[in-house]
Each structure stands twice: as C-alpha cells, then as structure tokens.
Design a protein around this motif. Structure first.
Motif, PDB file in Angstrom:
ATOM      1  N   MET A 122      20.393  -0.412  33.242  1.00 34.64           N
ATOM      2  CA  MET A 122      20.408   1.050  33.331  1.00 34.64           C
ATOM      3  C   MET A 122      21.802   1.553  33.716  1.00 34.64           C
ATOM      4  O   MET A 122      22.453   0.979  34.576  1.00 34.64           O
ATOM      5  CB  MET A 122      19.395   1.514  34.377  1.00 34.64           C
ATOM      6  CG  MET A 122      19.140   3.004  34.370  1.00 34.64           C
ATOM      7  SD  MET A 122      19.852   4.044  35.674  1.00 34.64           S
ATOM      8  CE  MET A 122      19.948   3.140  37.133  1.00 34.64           C
TER       9      MET A 122
ATOM     10  N   SER B 292      19.001   3.446  29.219  1.00 34.20           N
ATOM     11  CA  SER B 292      18.224   2.269  29.596  1.00 34.20           C
ATOM     12  C   SER B 292      17.829   1.555  28.320  1.00 34.20           C
ATOM     13  O   SER B 292      17.072   2.104  27.513  1.00 34.20           O
ATOM     14  CB  SER B 292      16.985   2.661  30.402  1.00 34.20           C
ATOM     15  OG  SER B 292      16.240   1.528  30.767  1.00 34.20           O
TER      16      SER B 292
ATOM     17  N   LEU C 122      11.312   3.625  35.934  1.00 36.34           N
ATOM     18  CA  LEU C 122      12.102   2.525  35.406  1.00 36.34           C
ATOM     19  C   LEU C 122      11.404   1.178  35.562  1.00 36.34           C
ATOM     20  O   LEU C 122      11.603   0.280  34.752  1.00 36.34           O
ATOM     21  CB  LEU C 122      13.473   2.491  36.086  1.00 36.34           C
ATOM     22  CG  LEU C 122      14.353   3.710  35.840  1.00 36.34           C
ATOM     23  CD1 LEU C 122      15.652   3.578  36.612  1.00 36.34           C
ATOM     24  CD2 LEU C 122      14.624   3.916  34.363  1.00 36.34           C
TER      25      LEU C 122
END
Length: 158
Positions: A63, A95, A138
């Motif tokens: 990321m 990402s 994430l």
C-alpha cells in the motif's frame, strides 16, 4: 493526477447511495511497518503528533498513500506506535492494482481502515467508481463507497 480523466469518463449516473467493491488485488498486511518520506517534518511532543509536509509518501507493504501533508498521531503514552494518519491535499491511495484519490484521508492503523473523502475516484483496471466517501478495509481487501455514486463498469471480453 487521475481526476480530470476519470471525472470526464464518469457519465453513468444512478440513484445508488452506497456500493461495496473489492479493493486491492491482495490483502494488505496491516501489521507491517509504516514508512513515511516527506520534504519537512515538525514534531509536537506535547500532543504526540508529527506533521509531514511536501511530497509525503507513506508505505506499508504493497500500500502507498501520498498527499501534500500528513499528520501522524501516536498512541497515548507510546510515541513509537502510530495510531492514525490524517492526510490532506491531493490524496492518492494505491493498493495492488487499484488506485483511489480524494481530498482527505484518515488511516486508522490499528484497525486497517482508510476513509477517503471529497470527490473520491476509485480506479480498478478499466472500471471507474466515484462518490463522496470511500471506506477501505485493507486487512479484508474490501471498500464501500457512499454519496452520489457513479460508475463505469467494463464488460469482461474473455
């Protein structure tokens, strides 16, 4: 940046308020170290913050987050553990193969959630999604876009 091209491409409009999407070709490992690079750093020991300005780039595994300025808040009583990052100005989050941008972002490092606000544009390959706010998890590799959601979805030609 991506914004002028993506906004020009987004012509389909629908009444949807929120749309869930997959974000990041692979899940980001939120336990990895956070690396910050910038032109300038100001530290305030009194409130436990650090302000990075000028070409700020933050990396954690795959990321990348970039912005004009980022305020780092450290955990209460532990100046070595980052609690959250507050990014402002031309924020871009990448990402894996996906990229998103907005005016501001807050990354809660402990939970692995990133919230982008302000004219958010999400690009996944040839697909484009815009909205007022995007919250990405994430750790799970998912995101939700809220507000006036617009999208262009390309058919699979395989």
């Amino acid at each position: 940046m991506l914004r002028p091209l993506m906004i020009a491409l987004v012509f389909a409009s629908g009444p949807a308020v929120a749309q869930s999407v997959v974000f990041g070709g692979i899940k980001a490992d939120t336990s990895l170290p956070v690396e910050v690079a910038a032109d300038h750093l100001t530290v305030d020991q009194g409130d436990g913050t650090a302000l990075f300005t000028g070409n700020v780039v933050i990396g954690q595994g795959e990321m990348r987050l970039s912005a004009e300025r980022v305020t780092v808040e450290y955990a209460q009583g532990d100046r070595t553990r980052i609690r959250s990052l507050h990014a402002k100005g031309n924020v871009t989050l990448v990402s894996g193969p996906d990229a998103a941008e907005g005016r501001e972002a807050v990354y809660d490092v402990e939970s692995g959630h990133v919230t982008l606000t302000g004219d958010v544009v999400l690009v996944q390959g040839e697909n484009v999604l815009t909205g007022d706010r995007m919250t990405a998890d994430l750790a799970e590799g998912t995101a939700q876009v809220d507000g006036r959601v617009r999208s262009i979805l390309q058919p699979d030609n395989n």
